[in-house]
Design an enzyme around this catalytic site. Sequence first.
Site, PDB file in Angstrom:
ATOM      1  N   LYS A 186      -0.720  15.732 -20.000  1.00  0.00           N
ATOM      2  CA  LYS A 186      -2.053  16.476 -20.003  1.00  0.00           C
ATOM      3  C   LYS A 186      -2.840  15.275 -20.215  1.00  0.00           C
ATOM      4  O   LYS A 186      -3.291  14.840 -21.072  1.00  0.00           O
ATOM      5  CB  LYS A 186      -2.055  17.259 -21.346  1.00  0.00           C
ATOM      6  CG  LYS A 186      -3.328  17.976 -21.302  1.00  0.00           C
ATOM      7  CD  LYS A 186      -3.159  19.224 -22.727  1.00  0.00           C
ATOM      8  CE  LYS A 186      -4.318  20.101 -22.594  1.00  0.00           C
ATOM      9  NZ  LYS A 186      -5.753  19.485 -22.613  1.00  0.00           N
TER      10      LYS A 186
ATOM     11  N   ARG B 135     -14.733  24.312 -14.589  1.00  0.00           N
ATOM     12  CA  ARG B 135     -14.180  25.461 -14.982  1.00  0.00           C
ATOM     13  C   ARG B 135     -15.232  26.640 -15.322  1.00  0.00           C
ATOM     14  O   ARG B 135     -15.083  27.794 -15.382  1.00  0.00           O
ATOM     15  CB  ARG B 135     -13.207  24.993 -16.233  1.00  0.00           C
ATOM     16  CG  ARG B 135     -12.361  26.145 -16.710  1.00  0.00           C
ATOM     17  CD  ARG B 135     -11.562  25.532 -17.550  1.00  0.00           C
ATOM     18  NE  ARG B 135     -10.687  26.718 -18.202  1.00  0.00           N
ATOM     19  CZ  ARG B 135     -11.200  27.351 -19.563  1.00  0.00           C
ATOM     20  NH1 ARG B 135     -12.094  26.954 -20.182  1.00  0.00           N
ATOM     21  NH2 ARG B 135     -10.523  28.347 -19.811  1.00  0.00           N
TER      22      ARG B 135
ATOM     23  N   LYS C 228       5.386  23.767 -18.312  1.00  0.00           N
ATOM     24  CA  LYS C 228       5.216  24.896 -17.450  1.00  0.00           C
ATOM     25  C   LYS C 228       6.379  25.350 -17.130  1.00  0.00           C
ATOM     26  O   LYS C 228       7.560  24.793 -16.439  1.00  0.00           O
ATOM     27  CB  LYS C 228       4.345  24.598 -16.132  1.00  0.00           C
ATOM     28  CG  LYS C 228       3.068  24.007 -16.425  1.00  0.00           C
ATOM     29  CD  LYS C 228       2.183  23.522 -15.193  1.00  0.00           C
ATOM     30  CE  LYS C 228       0.902  23.040 -15.660  1.00  0.00           C
ATOM     31  NZ  LYS C 228       0.344  22.283 -14.420  1.00  0.00           N
TER      32      LYS C 228
ATOM     33  N   CYS D  98     -31.223  21.412 -51.226  1.00  0.00           N
ATOM     34  CA  CYS D  98     -30.737  21.261 -49.680  1.00  0.00           C
ATOM     35  C   CYS D  98     -31.111  19.875 -49.252  1.00  0.00           C
ATOM     36  O   CYS D  98     -32.646  19.537 -49.578  1.00  0.00           O
ATOM     37  CB  CYS D  98     -31.357  22.304 -48.862  1.00  0.00           C
ATOM     38  SG  CYS D  98     -31.313  21.976 -47.209  1.00  0.00           S
TER      39      CYS D  98
ATOM     40  N   CYS E  91     -27.604  26.408 -48.227  1.00  0.00           N
ATOM     41  CA  CYS E  91     -28.921  26.544 -48.482  1.00  0.00           C
ATOM     42  C   CYS E  91     -29.336  27.966 -48.016  1.00  0.00           C
ATOM     43  O   CYS E  91     -29.058  28.060 -46.872  1.00  0.00           O
ATOM     44  CB  CYS E  91     -29.622  25.305 -47.686  1.00  0.00           C
ATOM     45  SG  CYS E  91     -31.412  25.537 -47.333  1.00  0.00           S
TER      46      CYS E  91
HETATM   47  S1  IVH Z   1      -2.523  23.493 -16.147  1.00  0.00           S
HETATM   48  C1  IVH Z   1      -2.859  27.735 -16.159  1.00  0.00           C
HETATM   49  N1  IVH Z   1      -1.891  21.114 -15.986  1.00  0.00           N
HETATM   50  O1  IVH Z   1      -5.865  21.181 -19.875  1.00  0.00           O
HETATM   51  C2  IVH Z   1      -2.827  26.607 -16.538  1.00  0.00           C
HETATM   52  N2  IVH Z   1      -3.801  21.757 -17.299  1.00  0.00           N
HETATM   53  O2  IVH Z   1      -5.920  23.114 -21.980  1.00  0.00           O
HETATM   54  C3  IVH Z   1      -4.090  25.772 -16.383  1.00  0.00           C
HETATM   55  N3  IVH Z   1      -4.918  19.686 -18.034  1.00  0.00           N
HETATM   56  O3  IVH Z   1      -8.457  23.223 -18.498  1.00  0.00           O
HETATM   57  C4  IVH Z   1      -4.123  24.347 -16.438  1.00  0.00           C
HETATM   58  N4  IVH Z   1      -3.765  18.329 -17.476  1.00  0.00           N
HETATM   59  O4  IVH Z   1      -8.514  20.817 -17.837  1.00  0.00           O
HETATM   60  C5  IVH Z   1      -2.690  21.769 -16.556  1.00  0.00           C
HETATM   61  N5  IVH Z   1      -1.028  18.929 -16.276  1.00  0.00           N
HETATM   62  C6  IVH Z   1      -1.846  19.800 -16.429  1.00  0.00           C
HETATM   63  C7  IVH Z   1      -3.161  19.453 -17.057  1.00  0.00           C
HETATM   64  C8  IVH Z   1      -4.064  20.377 -17.511  1.00  0.00           C
HETATM   65  C9  IVH Z   1      -4.585  18.485 -18.184  1.00  0.00           C
HETATM   66  C10 IVH Z   1      -6.289  20.396 -18.814  1.00  0.00           C
HETATM   67  C11 IVH Z   1      -7.109  21.246 -17.876  1.00  0.00           C
HETATM   68  C12 IVH Z   1      -6.924  22.732 -18.461  1.00  0.00           C
HETATM   69  C13 IVH Z   1      -6.641  22.233 -19.985  1.00  0.00           C
HETATM   70  C14 IVH Z   1      -5.908  23.436 -20.708  1.00  0.00           C
END
Ligand code: IVH
Length: 724
Positions: free
Chosen positions: A125, A146, A297, A419, A437
Site C-alpha cells: 500500500k 479521487r 484483494k 480558555c 470553552c
Molecule cells: S486499491 C477498490 N491498491 O489506498 C480498492 N489502493 O485506502 C481501491 N492505495 O485510495 C484501492 N496502494 O490511494 C489499492 N495497491 C493498492 C494501493 C491502494 C495504495 C491507496 C489508494 C486508496 C487508498 C485506500
Amino acid sequence: MPAPKSRIAHLRHEIEDHDRRYYVEARPSVSDAEYDALFRELRELEAAHPDLVAPDSPTQRVGGKPSTGFKQVRHAAPMLSLDNIFAKEDPKKPTTTGISGLRHFAHSVHESVPGEPLEWLVEPKVDGVAMSLRYERGAFTTGATRGDGETGDDITANLKTIRAIPLHLPKAPAILEVRGEVFMTAEGFRRVCDELVAAGDEPFANARNSAAGSLKQLDPAAVAKRPLHFIAYGLGEIDGDTPATQSDTLEWLKSLGFPTHRWTKLCHSTDELMAAIEELDRVRDSFGFETDGAVIKLNNVALRERVGYHSRAPKWAKAWKYVAEQAETKLRDITVQVGRTGVLTPVAELEPVFLRGSTISRATLHNEDEIMRKDIRVGDTVIIEKAGEVIPAVVRVVIEKRPPHAEPFDFAAHLGGKCPACGHAIRRHPEFAVWVCENPACPAQKTRRLEYFAKRGALDLEGLGGIVADKLVERGLVSEPLDVFDLTLDPLAALNLGTDDEPRVFGEKNARKLLEAVERARTLPLARWLHALAIPEIGEETAHDLAAHHDDLDSVASSELLRDVLALDRAREAKEKDEADAIGQRLIDAGFAKSSIKAKATPRDAVVVVGPVAACAALDWFASKPGRDVLQRFHQLGIEPKGRPRVKGGHPFAGKTLVLTGTLERMSRGEAQELVRAVGGNVSSGVSKKTDFVVAGPGAGSKLADAQKLGVRVLNEVEFFEML
Ligand code: IVH
C-alpha cells in the site's frame, strides 16, 4: 538524413521506450545525457516543423498553461477506498485488528461465495495520492484525483508531466481507466525539501504531502520539476473484457506500459496471507518509497461482484495497516488547543524527533483523563507513535527517566481556569472527559470552524488554513465561515500575516487565488457544503448520504425523511409495531432505508441510511438560531447547493432485491449493481422467493430458469435500464 517526419517518429518511439525501460522495468538502457540528447533533438525538429507536433509527443508533457483552478470531473466508475485492519490486535475490536481481523475478513468473504476456492493477492500500500487516468482510443485524455470518490479535480496537465504515465497506449481498448497512486520517492522528497528550505519556504511534513502539494500546483511547469512517480494497481471504466484476476490485471497493465508493483504475493489461506504481510513488512523499507500497509484483494474479479460493496469500500479487499512506528523523546511542555466546538485538547510539545519519514515536534494527548491514566508530566521522557496519516500520539512515559521534580499535570490549574485563547471561564463537560470553552465568540473556535470549512473534502479553499485563518479572524475580516463570501481583494491582499513590528502581507496573487477558490465553492454540490458546515454528528460520509436524498439545504432542514428516522426509532422503542412497520416501509420505499437481511425481517427492522442520532442532530441544528442564521445567509448570498436525489417519488427498485445474470451490453455488472444500490435497491447473487426481479442478459442460465420456476419477474437489459 532521414525525412523529419520519420526521424521525429523514431525519436518519439525511442524516448517512450526509454521511459518504459526506466519506469516499468527499472532497467534504464541509456545515460541521462543520452536521453537528454534525444529529447533535445526531438524538440528542435518539432520547433522547425510545428505541423508535426502531436499532443502525445513526449515534448508536450509540459505543454499546458498555468490554470486558475481545476475543473471537476465525474469518475465513470466510483473511486473506492479501503477498510483497514490494524496490525495491533485489540481484543475489543476483533473484526478490525490483528490476525482475528484477517480471519474475520476471509471468513465473511467465504460466506458470501460459499464453496468457491479463494485466492488473494497481497500488494504494497504505497502512501501517495490516488489517481484515475482515462485513455480514449489509446490517448491519455483525463487524469483526476479521487476527490470525494465520485467527483475529483481534473489535473490532466499536471499528470502529463509525470514520465511514468504513458501518454498513449498502442494496445489499449477504446476506453480504459487506470487507477493507481502518484507518489514521491524518499530521495525525491529529500531533494524537494532541500530546495524549498534553500528558497526560504516551509518543507513538506512527509513524502505523501509533498506529492499531494506538488500536484495541486496550478502551473504544470512547476509540477514538472517535482520528482513524481506513478504506480498502477487497478481499473475503472473499461470498454472490453476485464482481466479475470487481479494478478492478470497487473500483468496486463504492465504490458500496456504502466509501472506496477514488483512485489506481490498470491495467497490461498489466512496463514499464507499472514506470512505474506509479514514478508512485506520486512522488505518494504528497501522500496525507496513510503508504504503504510499491505492491500489484500480477492484475486478473482467475477467473485468480487458477488461479495459486493458497502458504503464506499469493497467487501472483497482490506488494507492491513502495519504497527505504528515508535520513537522516544522528551516532553517539553503541554499546550492546549481550542477545537471548533470549544473542546480543549492538550497537546504535547516535544523535542523534535524523526519518525518514519517526518519530523515530529507535537503529539496529541487526547484529554485530561488520558494524561492522568498515563501519568504524563512535563519533563518526562515519552514514547510517541505514528500510524499512517493519524496524528502522532504519546503512548507512555519512560518512568525510569522521570526527572525528580516532575509534578502531576493539573489541567485547570495549568490554564488558570481560563480558555487560553479568549480568557473566558472553562468548564469540564459532565458527560465527556473534556474541558470546554463555552464562549461562542472565542476567536480560536472561529478559526477552527473556518479551517474546517476550508479543508479538503469540505469547500477546499486552498490557502485558507493555519496562519491565514488565524489572521482573518484576528483582524476581524471573518467571524463566521460564510463571511469569506464578503472578502474583497484589497483588504485580503493587505492582510498582515506577520506582526506589527515585522509585517508580512498575504499579497495580491494569493488573495486572488483564494477569492477564485471562494467563487468556485459557490457551485459545489450539497454534500460538500453539508460537510463544511460542521453540523454535529454530520461527518463526510453522512453529508454524502444526506445530499443523495435531498434537493437542497432547505429540504434537509425540513426533511420528512429525517423526521421519519426519528419516528421509527421512537415507535420501535415504544414497541408500536404497526406504526414502526408503516414508517419503516415508507423509508424503504423512499430509498432512505434498506430491508433488513435478517430472517423473518419486517419493515420495522429496516436499516436506515442515516441513524437517529445524526438525524436528530441535523434537525436540531437547522432549527437552532445559528442554523437558521446560516440558512438565511445562504439565501442572501444566493448560494443554492444542489443535492443529487437518487430517488424521486419512490424508485421501482427501492427496497427491492435484484439478481443480475448473463452479460450486460451497456455496462459491467459491477456498475449496474452500483446503480441499483444508488436508487436504494439490493443486488443478491442467488434467486429465491425473496427476489423481486431477475435481470437476464444474453447467456443467462440457471438463474433465469430459477426465476421462471419461482415466478419472479424477469427483465431484459432494455427494460432494466428503462426502469432504472
Ligand atoms: S486499491 C477498490 N491498491 O489506498 C480498492 N489502493 O485506502 C481501491 N492505495 O485510495 C484501492 N496502494 O490511494 C489499492 N495497491 C493498492 C494501493 C491502494 C495504495 C491507496 C489508494 C486508496 C487508498 C485506500
